[in-house]
Write an enzyme that holds these catalytic residues in place. Sequence first.
Site, PDB file in Angstrom:
ATOM      1  N   CYS A  12       0.799  -1.298  -0.035  1.00 60.52           N
ATOM      2  CA  CYS A  12       0.016   0.105   0.155  1.00 60.52           C
ATOM      3  C   CYS A  12       0.824   1.209  -0.046  1.00 60.52           C
ATOM      4  O   CYS A  12       2.198   1.023   0.191  1.00 60.52           O
ATOM      5  CB  CYS A  12      -0.857   0.044   1.223  1.00 60.52           C
ATOM      6  SG  CYS A  12      -0.110   0.304   2.811  1.00 60.52           S
ATOM      7  N   GLU A 129       0.431  -0.319  16.310  1.00 64.40           N
ATOM      8  CA  GLU A 129      -0.232   0.945  15.904  1.00 64.40           C
ATOM      9  C   GLU A 129      -1.372   1.210  16.923  1.00 64.40           C
ATOM     10  O   GLU A 129      -1.588   2.456  17.408  1.00 64.40           O
ATOM     11  CB  GLU A 129      -1.265   0.610  14.502  1.00 64.40           C
ATOM     12  CG  GLU A 129      -1.872   1.827  14.090  1.00 64.40           C
ATOM     13  CD  GLU A 129      -2.805   1.426  12.942  1.00 64.40           C
ATOM     14  OE1 GLU A 129      -3.798   2.154  12.911  1.00 64.40           O
ATOM     15  OE2 GLU A 129      -2.528   0.737  12.156  1.00 64.40           O
ATOM     16  N   THR A 167      -6.149   1.411  11.697  1.00 64.39           N
ATOM     17  CA  THR A 167      -6.123   1.464  10.344  1.00 64.39           C
ATOM     18  C   THR A 167      -6.119   0.294   9.583  1.00 64.39           C
ATOM     19  O   THR A 167      -6.906   0.094   8.407  1.00 64.39           O
ATOM     20  CB  THR A 167      -4.958   2.196   9.780  1.00 64.39           C
ATOM     21  OG1 THR A 167      -3.790   1.872   9.788  1.00 64.39           O
ATOM     22  CG2 THR A 167      -5.028   3.536  10.186  1.00 64.39           C
ATOM     23  N   SER A 225       1.502 -10.088  10.331  1.00 62.62           N
ATOM     24  CA  SER A 225       0.898  -9.206   9.660  1.00 62.62           C
ATOM     25  C   SER A 225      -0.494  -9.210   9.830  1.00 62.62           C
ATOM     26  O   SER A 225      -1.322 -10.104   9.210  1.00 62.62           O
ATOM     27  CB  SER A 225       1.182  -9.189   7.876  1.00 62.62           C
ATOM     28  OG  SER A 225       0.344  -8.168   7.313  1.00 62.62           O
TER      29      SER A 225
END
Length: 309
Positions: A12, A129, A167, A225
Site C-alpha cells: 500500500c 499501531e 487502520t 501481519s
Amino acid sequence: MEIILAEPRGFCAGVKRAVDILAITLEKYKNERQVYVLHEIVHNKYIVEDFKKQGVVFVSSIEEIEDNEGILIFSAHGVSKNIEDEAKRKGIQVIDATCPLVNKVHKEAKRYENSGKELILIGHENHPEVKGIRGRVNNPITLVQTLQDVYDLKVKDPDNLSYVTQTTLSIDDTRDIIAALKLRFPGITGPDLKDICYATQNRQNAVKKLAEIVDMVLVVGSKNSSNSNRLLDLCTARGKRAYLIDNYSCVNKSWFQGVEKIGITAGASAPDILVDELIDYLKVNLSVKISVMPGGITENVQFKIPNLV
C-alpha cells in the site's frame, strides 16, 4: 492450471513510503551514521531481513540505542508521544515513517480528547499501531476487540463518547462492533467512513471476489501481519482452502492436487518480488497460465517523502 492474481495486492502507499524512507536514509548516510528502526519498519520478514543485511539495526526500545549520532526511524505503525519525547531528550535525530493515515487517527484521537470525549479504540491488543494511538492522548483509551467487549464496556458518561479504529481494520472488520457501540451508546461519535484505510478495504474486497472464482488461495505475507492474516480468514470463511506463506519456499506441492485455479494475493506489507518469485516457482513446477482477476481496482495513491530524507 490457471493462476489468477488479485487486484489490488501487495504494497500500500503507506508501506511503500516507509520502505522508501528507510532505503533513501540508508543510502544517504551509508558508512557515515548508523541507521536504527524502532520495531519492524513494516510487518514483513523479507523486508526486515533485507535491511538487516544492509546494516540497519532494528530495536525494540530507544534504550537499546547507545549511539546518539545515529538516525532513528519510526516505523509505518507510528509511536506514542512518550517515545517521541524520549528520542528528543536523548538528542537522537528522528525520521518519522508513520503512515499518514495512522497520523490522521492520532490527530482524530487528540481532537476528540480535547473536546472532552471519553475515547474507545477498536483494534488489536499489542499491535504497535494500537500502542501508538493509545500513547497519543493523555487519558486512558478503552480498547474494544470483540462484540463481547462492547457488551461488557463500562463508561463514565454514555452521552460523551467517541471512537477511532486501527487502520489495518476495514469497514467490514469494524462494522458489527461500530453498530453494537451505536446501539448501546446512541450518542457516540466517530470518524467518517472515508477516513478508513483505503488499502485494507480494497485488498479485502479483491480477495473476496478472488475466492469466488478459484479453488485455492495463496496469501503472500508474514505471520505477524494483521492484514495478511485477515485476507487468509476471508478465504477460509468462504470455504476455500488458503495458505499464508512468507515466500515460494513455504509451498507444499501436495496442496495443488485436484486444483484447477489458484488465486494469489499479498498483504499490504508484502513486496512484489515475493509474488513474482512465487509465480516463477509455479511456472517451473506446474503447467500454468496467468491472468489478473476481472473487475479489480488500480490504486494510484502516493504519499510524499518528508524533506528531511
